[in-house]
Design an enzyme around this catalytic site. Structure first.
Site, PDB file in Angstrom:
ATOM      1  N   CYS A 134      -7.217  -7.910   6.668  1.00 27.16           N
ATOM      2  CA  CYS A 134      -7.336  -9.057   5.761  1.00 27.16           C
ATOM      3  C   CYS A 134      -7.875 -10.262   6.533  1.00 27.16           C
ATOM      4  CB  CYS A 134      -5.994  -9.377   5.105  1.00 27.16           C
ATOM      5  SG  CYS A 134      -4.644  -9.713   6.259  1.00 27.16           S
TER       6      CYS A 134
ATOM      7  N   LYS B 162       0.828  -1.206   0.000  1.00 29.32           N
ATOM      8  CA  LYS B 162       0.000   0.000   0.000  1.00 29.32           C
ATOM      9  C   LYS B 162       0.864   1.258   0.000  1.00 29.32           C
ATOM     10  CE  LYS B 162      -3.835  -2.404   2.196  1.00 29.32           C
ATOM     11  NZ  LYS B 162      -3.123  -3.706   2.226  1.00 29.32           N
TER      12      LYS B 162
ATOM     13  N   ASP C 195       6.037   2.101  17.066  1.00 31.41           N
ATOM     14  CA  ASP C 195       4.732   1.552  17.375  1.00 31.41           C
ATOM     15  C   ASP C 195       3.704   2.645  17.097  1.00 31.41           C
ATOM     16  OD1 ASP C 195       2.293   0.943  19.019  1.00 31.41           O
ATOM     17  OD2 ASP C 195       3.489  -0.789  19.631  1.00 31.41           O
TER      18      ASP C 195
ATOM     19  N   ASP D 265      -4.047  -0.458   7.983  1.00 26.50           N
ATOM     20  CA  ASP D 265      -4.241  -1.868   7.647  1.00 26.50           C
ATOM     21  C   ASP D 265      -3.778  -2.639   8.873  1.00 26.50           C
ATOM     22  OD1 ASP D 265      -4.426  -4.388   6.604  1.00 26.50           O
ATOM     23  OD2 ASP D 265      -3.184  -4.023   4.854  1.00 26.50           O
TER      24      ASP D 265
END
Length: 432
Positions: free
Chosen positions: A364, A254, A295, A311
């Site tokens: 996903c 991406k 993070d 994502d």
């Protein structure tokens, strides 16, 4: 068959047995186990490919193979006293029934594998007898099996039936029986011989071979990205010249997609090793992005962005076609753990979105707790964000829009072209 070839094929089977043990006993991801084992085995390309074929298909058909072996041996040998016997039986049955290896070669090699193992050698007569029966009778047994159901463990089957209904759950499970094709995102006006168009700049190869040997790889003309994974970025709209935060950015598809669209990308990833791979890929593609090792929960940009893509890490059950071990090394507790982490990351992501900006949340995963339930809880807690419904026309007319206006692709979508990964995405607009 030459002695050299025999050694090579036996070496491939030894590697496959070791990989299967790593995955099934230690719950290691298949890719990691394969890289470790093949890195030490020093097999040539042909034998390494054979080892991968055995392990991938054995795991893809694990439920069927386990049921088949139990059909002939109601109480199979247990690993703690039989050494590698279970893996030898599974791989041998897979060779016979799904890889079309000659019976004498598969059975003889299994016997030799038993002889190499101090515990399995005591079960060599059993292995020999069972595989010989499978070579004669196995295809008839397999023909009567319910393959989609057997290859889906109960914990996933129940979830998918509850979430999508049994008919769709069966279609999802059936899609997992076929290896995923290789999807490629083209960077510009280029082409790859033999590739079929999917949509947009995505093309597909059903037998790609080694990725780094394909035309245009070294020249940076494309990157590997599943068709479904390419869709969330498109939902941000026109990002040319705009600052975009790509959060939890690895493996970087991406990031590359955004950079190729002209966005000014800041890619945030906490894993330094994975971030290094993103950097290498961008260099090959001759694309630029700011890379930040952090993070997400510690990422505090000076200025928020109008476009933010998260994502989120998840159970990845939408990618089982590519990772056939997932159903057997994960369980419902992994989904619960991933859901809790995603909630934290979604909350942190929201703070990086400028007023009036868009937060695109994607996973996903096929599991409701990691997708729509995350968004529902987030919107219930935040009155400064509203769902912005996605239109089918934004995703090339795919019938993949939920009643809430979110994107939900399934492995059985685009079945006529070879399927796609399961992805969920929601577009959330922050108030001004």
């Amino acid at each position: 068959m030459t002695e050299q070839t025999t050694k090579g094929e036996l070496g491939a089977r030894i590697a496959a047995q070791t990989i299967l043990s790593d995955v099934l006993r230690r719950r290691r991801p298949l890719d990691a186990a394969t890289d470790d084992v093949l890195g030490k085995a020093h097999l040539d390309a042909r034998d390494a490919g054979f080892a991968r074929a055995i392990t991938n298909e054995t795991l893809r058909r694990f439920g069927q193979l386990d049921a088949l072996i139990r059909h002939f041996v109601p109480k199979p040998p247990q690993p703690q006293r039989a050494g590698a016997t279970p893996e030898i039986l599974l791989a041998g049955a897979c060779e016979l029934l799904f890889l079309n290896v000659a019976p004498h070669a598969a059975v003889d090699s299994a016997n030799r594998l038993c002889q190499r193992d101090k515990d399995a050698k005591h079960f060599k007569p059993l292995v020999n007898a069972v595989l010989r029966r499978i070579s004669r009778e196995g295809k008839d047994v397999v023909a009567g099996q319910d393959a989609p159901r057997l290859n889906t463990p109960d914990w996933l089957w129940t979830r998918w039936c509850d979430a999508y209904g049994e008919d769709v759950a069966r279609k999802i499970a059936a899609a997992h029986l076929t290896p995923a094709p290789l999807d490629i995102a083209l960077k510009g006006d280029t082409s790859i011989p033999g590739a079929e168009p999917v949509f947009g700049n995505i093309v597909r190869l059903n037998d790609g071979g080694r990725v780094d040997q394909l035309p245009g790889f070294a020249q940076g003309e494309w990157w590997v990205q599943d068709a479904a994974a390419s869709l969330p970025v498109r939902l941000l709209g026109d990002v040319r010249g705009q600052r975009v935060f790509d959060l939890c950015a690895a493996p970087g598809g991406k990031t590359a997609e955004l950079a190729s669209m002209g966005a000014r990308v800041t890619a945030v990833e906490r894993d330094g090793t994975r971030l290094a791979r993103v950097r290498e890929n961008l260099a090959r593609l001759k694309l630029e992005a700011e890379l930040v090792e952090s993070d997400l929960r510690d990422f505090k940009p000076e200025t928020p962005a109008a476009f933010v893509l998260l994502d989120a890490p998840c159970s990845a059950t939408g990618t089982i076609r590519r990772h056939p071990e997932l159903p057997w090394i994960k369980n419902a507790s992994d989904v619960t753990l991933c859901s809790a982490t995603a909630q934290d990351l979604l909350d942190a992501s929201a703070e990086t979105v400028a007023p009036g900006g868009v937060l695109l949340f994607a996973v996903c995963s096929l599991e409701p707790e990691e997708g729509p339930e995350q968004v529902a809880a987030f919107l219930n807690a935040r009155d400064d964000f509203k769902r912005e419904p996605i239109r089918s026309s934004e995703v090339f007319g795919l019938d993949a829009i939920t009643s809430d206006g979110d994107l939900r692709t399934l492995p059985c979508h685009l079945a006529e072209k070879g399927g796609m990964d399961g992805f969920y995405a929601a577009r959330l607009r922050r108030s001004v």
